[in-house]
Design an enzyme around this catalytic site. Structure first.
Site, mmCIF file in Angstrom:
data_model
loop_
_atom_site.group_PDB
_atom_site.id
_atom_site.type_symbol
_atom_site.label_atom_id
_atom_site.label_comp_id
_atom_site.label_asym_id
_atom_site.label_seq_id
_atom_site.Cartn_x
_atom_site.Cartn_y
_atom_site.Cartn_z
ATOM 1 N N HIS A 136 34.097 44.377 55.479
ATOM 2 C CA HIS A 136 34.673 43.278 55.064
ATOM 3 C C HIS A 136 34.036 41.775 55.255
ATOM 4 C CE1 HIS A 136 37.701 46.041 53.796
ATOM 5 N NE2 HIS A 136 38.418 46.152 55.028
ATOM 6 N N HIS A 210 43.420 42.386 50.445
ATOM 7 C CA HIS A 210 43.690 43.469 51.123
ATOM 8 C C HIS A 210 45.135 43.331 51.573
ATOM 9 C CE1 HIS A 210 42.850 46.158 54.493
ATOM 10 N NE2 HIS A 210 41.627 46.149 54.468
ATOM 11 N N GLU A 348 42.708 48.793 47.447
ATOM 12 C CA GLU A 348 41.696 47.706 47.128
ATOM 13 C C GLU A 348 40.848 48.151 45.966
ATOM 14 O OE1 GLU A 348 40.010 47.155 51.375
ATOM 15 O OE2 GLU A 348 41.884 48.741 51.539
#
Ligand code: BGC
Length: 382
Positions: A136, A210, A348
């Protein structure tokens, strides 16, 4: 009883008592300009604001920290509101210990193996923050920055423009990346996310959101009884570090088959080696529709008890379904209760993990002069 959106709007006032009890956004009435309040301060004194939006029966609270969806309230089939997104009630927890609750993710959603890739013959090492891999965007991804937030009202839509500029070399990524994310609540209560980015040097980009969903309400327990459908015949199996092997495996005959609606709990303990490795579901589904010019419906999540239903449409080729495997009871959420494994799930929309190292995956390269543009739409019903 099946409440239409129109009925839900009409019942918003009646549900006001419940909404207030839940910390609802009574101050932001339908279709009105977003309301800004102080949420907290960073250690250096920077003020972090919360923006309350309401439209078409959906209530959203967004932070200037990480573009975080701090709360998302939806009515059930009787018009009773609950916050369906995991989060915290204070900025300190978002800074110190969030597993990306509700956040905007960048520059690269999910993992890049060893944080390394080669682009135009040049080797890059980006920040590594998940064992030997980068997750991420690295230790200080887009979720850990202050975004510039501007509210808007356009016709029957209300929303926020969120801006962040990631400088050349930030977390090891090449090029200054200018990012604009638009959160829109439509009059039908849909939450639409439009991502845009431009770069000064060739780079890789994979932006996502998220949110940890629990359609029965955060702090209400497991999502194993939620029913899920994903329009994907294949998924990307991973190695033990959750990096795709490069294979596009068939879901048919495996616990990964969500082409027909099934409860998440049905096969979550099936002991498939991929599940044992990931402690549940934590994989990228290869959406049958591929990359599309416009968002196409790809997944439906439904809580049978409340009737709350989420439908996701995207133009992206992949969907990461993460079943909250690493929630371990050490975090206390907005409702004052701890979050345990499987208390929420993430869906996601994205390009595939580790694409910069997988020539057969759709490309995540962005070059100067190009504009990265993607859209994901969340539609709610009860
Ligand atoms: C990843 C998980 C990770 C989680 C972070 C998900 O997108 O797929 O592996 O643990 O984000 O909380």
């Amino acid at each position: 009883m099946n409440l239409s959106r129109r009925t839900v709007i009409a019942s918003t006032a009646a549900a006001g008592v419940a909404a207030t009890a839940l910390g609802g956004t009574a101050e932001a009435s339908s279709g009105r300009r977003p309301v800004k309040t102080l949420f907290g301060k960073l250690a250096d004194g920077t003020k972090i604001y919360s923006w309350a939006l309401e439209n078409g029966g959906t209530r959203l609270k967004v932070l200037s920290w990480g573009g975080v969806v701090q709360s998302l309230e939806l009515p059930d089939r009787h018009g009773r509101y609950a916050n369906v997104s995991l989060g915290f009630d204070n900025i300190e927890d978002y800074v110190a210990k969030t597993p990306y609750f509700g956040a905007l993710i960048g520059r690269y959603g999910n993992r890049i193996g060893k944080g390394q890739f080669t682009l135009d013959g040049k080797k890059y090492q980006v920040n590594v923050n998940d064992g030997v891999n980068s997750l991420h965007g690295g230790i200080k991804g887009f979720d850990k920055h202050v975004w510039n937030v501007e509210p808007f009202v356009k016709g029957s839509d209300v929303g926020l423009y969120l801006h962040y500029t990631s400088v050349d070399g930030e977390m090891g990524y090449p090029g200054t990346l200018k990012v604009k994310v638009t959160y829109t609540l439509t009059k039908r209560g849909e939450w639409r996310i439009d991502y845009e980015a431009t770069t000064t040097k060739a780079t890789v980009v994979n932006l996502t959101s998220h949110v940890y969903w629990n359609l029965a309400g955060e702090s209400s327990g497991t999502i194993e009884d939620h029913e899920l459908t994903i329009a994907a015949a294949r998924y990307t199996p991973t190695d033990s570090g959750l990096i795709p092997t490069g294979q596009l495996a068939k879901v048919s005959g495996t616990p990964f088959d969500f082409r027909k609606t099934k409860a998440i709990g049905r096969d979550i303990r099936a002991a498939h080696p991929q599940q044992v490795q990931a402690k549940g579901y934590d994989h990228n589904w290869v959406l049958d529709k591929g990359i599309t010019a416009k968002p196409v419906h790809v997944a439906t999540l439904r809580d049978p008890r409340s009737g709350r239903t989420l439908k996701i449409a995207t133009d992206q080729p992949g969907l990461q379904f993460y079943s909250g495997n690493f929630l371990d009871g050490t975090l206390t959420g907005t409702g004052g209760r701890t979050y345990r494994q499987g208390d929420a799930l993430c869906l996601e929309t994205q390009h595939f993990p580790d694409s910069p190292n997988q020539p057969s995956f759709p490309s995540t390269v962005l070059r100067p002069g190009q504009t990265y543009r993607t859209t994901t739409i969340h539609t709610f019903d009860a």
